[in-house]
Design a protein around this motif. Sequence first.
Motif, mmCIF file in Angstrom:
data_model
loop_
_atom_site.group_PDB
_atom_site.id
_atom_site.type_symbol
_atom_site.label_atom_id
_atom_site.label_comp_id
_atom_site.label_asym_id
_atom_site.label_seq_id
_atom_site.Cartn_x
_atom_site.Cartn_y
_atom_site.Cartn_z
ATOM 1 N N ASN A 1 0.816 -1.225 0.000
ATOM 2 C CA ASN A 1 0.000 0.000 0.000
ATOM 3 C C ASN A 1 0.845 1.269 0.000
ATOM 4 N N LYS A 2 1.914 1.279 0.803
ATOM 5 C CA LYS A 2 2.753 2.482 0.903
ATOM 6 C C LYS A 2 3.461 2.773 -0.412
ATOM 7 N N LEU A 3 3.871 1.734 -1.090
ATOM 8 C CA LEU A 3 4.537 1.907 -2.380
ATOM 9 C C LEU A 3 3.558 2.476 -3.409
ATOM 10 N N LEU A 4 2.358 1.943 -3.420
ATOM 11 C CA LEU A 4 1.308 2.476 -4.302
ATOM 12 C C LEU A 4 1.063 3.951 -3.998
ATOM 13 N N ALA A 5 0.931 4.281 -2.723
ATOM 14 C CA ALA A 5 0.673 5.667 -2.337
ATOM 15 C C ALA A 5 1.821 6.585 -2.751
ATOM 16 N N LEU A 6 3.057 6.116 -2.591
ATOM 17 C CA LEU A 6 4.205 6.932 -2.976
ATOM 18 C C LEU A 6 4.225 7.181 -4.483
ATOM 19 N N LEU A 7 3.941 6.155 -5.271
ATOM 20 C CA LEU A 7 3.906 6.347 -6.723
ATOM 21 C C LEU A 7 2.808 7.330 -7.111
ATOM 22 N N LEU A 8 1.620 7.136 -6.581
ATOM 23 C CA LEU A 8 0.501 8.017 -6.951
ATOM 24 C C LEU A 8 0.727 9.449 -6.470
ATOM 25 N N GLU A 9 1.298 9.604 -5.297
ATOM 26 C CA GLU A 9 1.594 10.950 -4.810
ATOM 27 C C GLU A 9 2.670 11.602 -5.679
ATOM 28 N N SER A 10 3.652 10.820 -6.107
ATOM 29 C CA SER A 10 4.704 11.344 -6.991
ATOM 30 C C SER A 10 4.130 11.737 -8.346
ATOM 31 N N LEU A 11 3.220 10.925 -8.873
ATOM 32 C CA LEU A 11 2.556 11.270 -10.132
ATOM 33 C C LEU A 11 1.740 12.549 -9.973
ATOM 34 N N SER A 12 1.101 12.706 -8.834
ATOM 35 C CA SER A 12 0.315 13.903 -8.569
ATOM 36 C C SER A 12 1.218 15.134 -8.455
ATOM 37 N N ALA A 13 2.325 15.000 -7.725
ATOM 38 C CA ALA A 13 3.251 16.126 -7.553
ATOM 39 C C ALA A 13 3.835 16.575 -8.892
ATOM 40 N N ALA A 14 4.010 15.619 -9.810
ATOM 41 C CA ALA A 14 4.531 15.939 -11.140
ATOM 42 C C ALA A 14 3.406 16.347 -12.099
ATOM 43 N N ARG A 15 2.198 16.435 -11.586
ATOM 44 C CA ARG A 15 1.005 16.868 -12.337
ATOM 45 C C ARG A 15 0.598 15.920 -13.467
ATOM 46 N N PHE A 16 0.828 14.629 -13.241
ATOM 47 C CA PHE A 16 0.356 13.628 -14.201
ATOM 48 C C PHE A 16 -1.033 13.130 -13.834
ATOM 49 N N ILE A 17 -1.395 13.236 -12.545
ATOM 50 C CA ILE A 17 -2.741 12.859 -12.096
ATOM 51 C C ILE A 17 -3.255 13.927 -11.138
ATOM 52 N N THR A 18 -4.521 13.845 -10.815
ATOM 53 C CA THR A 18 -5.161 14.828 -9.946
ATOM 54 C C THR A 18 -4.592 14.790 -8.523
ATOM 55 N N PRO A 19 -4.531 15.936 -7.861
ATOM 56 C CA PRO A 19 -4.112 15.941 -6.462
ATOM 57 C C PRO A 19 -5.135 15.245 -5.551
ATOM 58 N N LYS A 20 -6.319 15.020 -6.060
ATOM 59 C CA LYS A 20 -7.377 14.361 -5.284
ATOM 60 C C LYS A 20 -7.397 12.853 -5.527
ATOM 61 N N TRP A 21 -6.251 12.279 -5.900
ATOM 62 C CA TRP A 21 -6.197 10.873 -6.290
ATOM 63 C C TRP A 21 -6.705 9.936 -5.206
ATOM 64 N N GLN A 22 -6.465 10.248 -3.939
ATOM 65 C CA GLN A 22 -6.919 9.363 -2.860
ATOM 66 C C GLN A 22 -8.436 9.246 -2.855
ATOM 67 N N ARG A 23 -9.080 10.394 -2.926
ATOM 68 C CA ARG A 23 -10.539 10.420 -2.901
ATOM 69 C C ARG A 23 -11.122 9.726 -4.133
ATOM 70 N N VAL A 24 -10.556 10.015 -5.297
ATOM 71 C CA VAL A 24 -11.056 9.425 -6.543
ATOM 72 C C VAL A 24 -10.849 7.904 -6.542
ATOM 73 N N ALA A 25 -9.645 7.459 -6.207
ATOM 74 C CA ALA A 25 -9.348 6.020 -6.209
ATOM 75 C C ALA A 25 -10.198 5.283 -5.181
#
Length: 117
Positions: free
Chosen positions: A44-68
């Motif tokens: 789970n932590k690895l998934l969260a780190l990847l998604l947060e990194s994608l969000s910080a680089a503006r590849f996905i929404t900053p609201k990824w947690q809520r959406v996912a």
Amino acid sequence: MLRQLDLLTEHINRIGLFRRDVTRPEVELLLACQLPEPLQTTHNKLLALLLESLSAARFITPKWQRVAGAKGCFLSKLGKPLTAKDLSAAKQMADIIDAKREQQILDCIRALEAAQS
């Protein structure tokens, strides 16, 4: 865009983020939160780190947690649906991921940014 999807797919599989390898079409559906069934994570932590990194680089929404969480995109390694709260907790704990895995995620983000240019 296709090159970035190919790169992201390659890195997700190299990192071993899910219990099985994913295909580019699955990654595309994942990014649109339109998977027919959730993907089971290995960490789970690895998934969260990847998604947060994608969000910080503006590849996905900053609201990824809520959406996912709302779309039921992921299952824990025990098969439990991951909620926004679970993903948020995993994100808060992501700083204890080993350096090799963290480097793999940084390499993924750099490759995606390079392909964007």
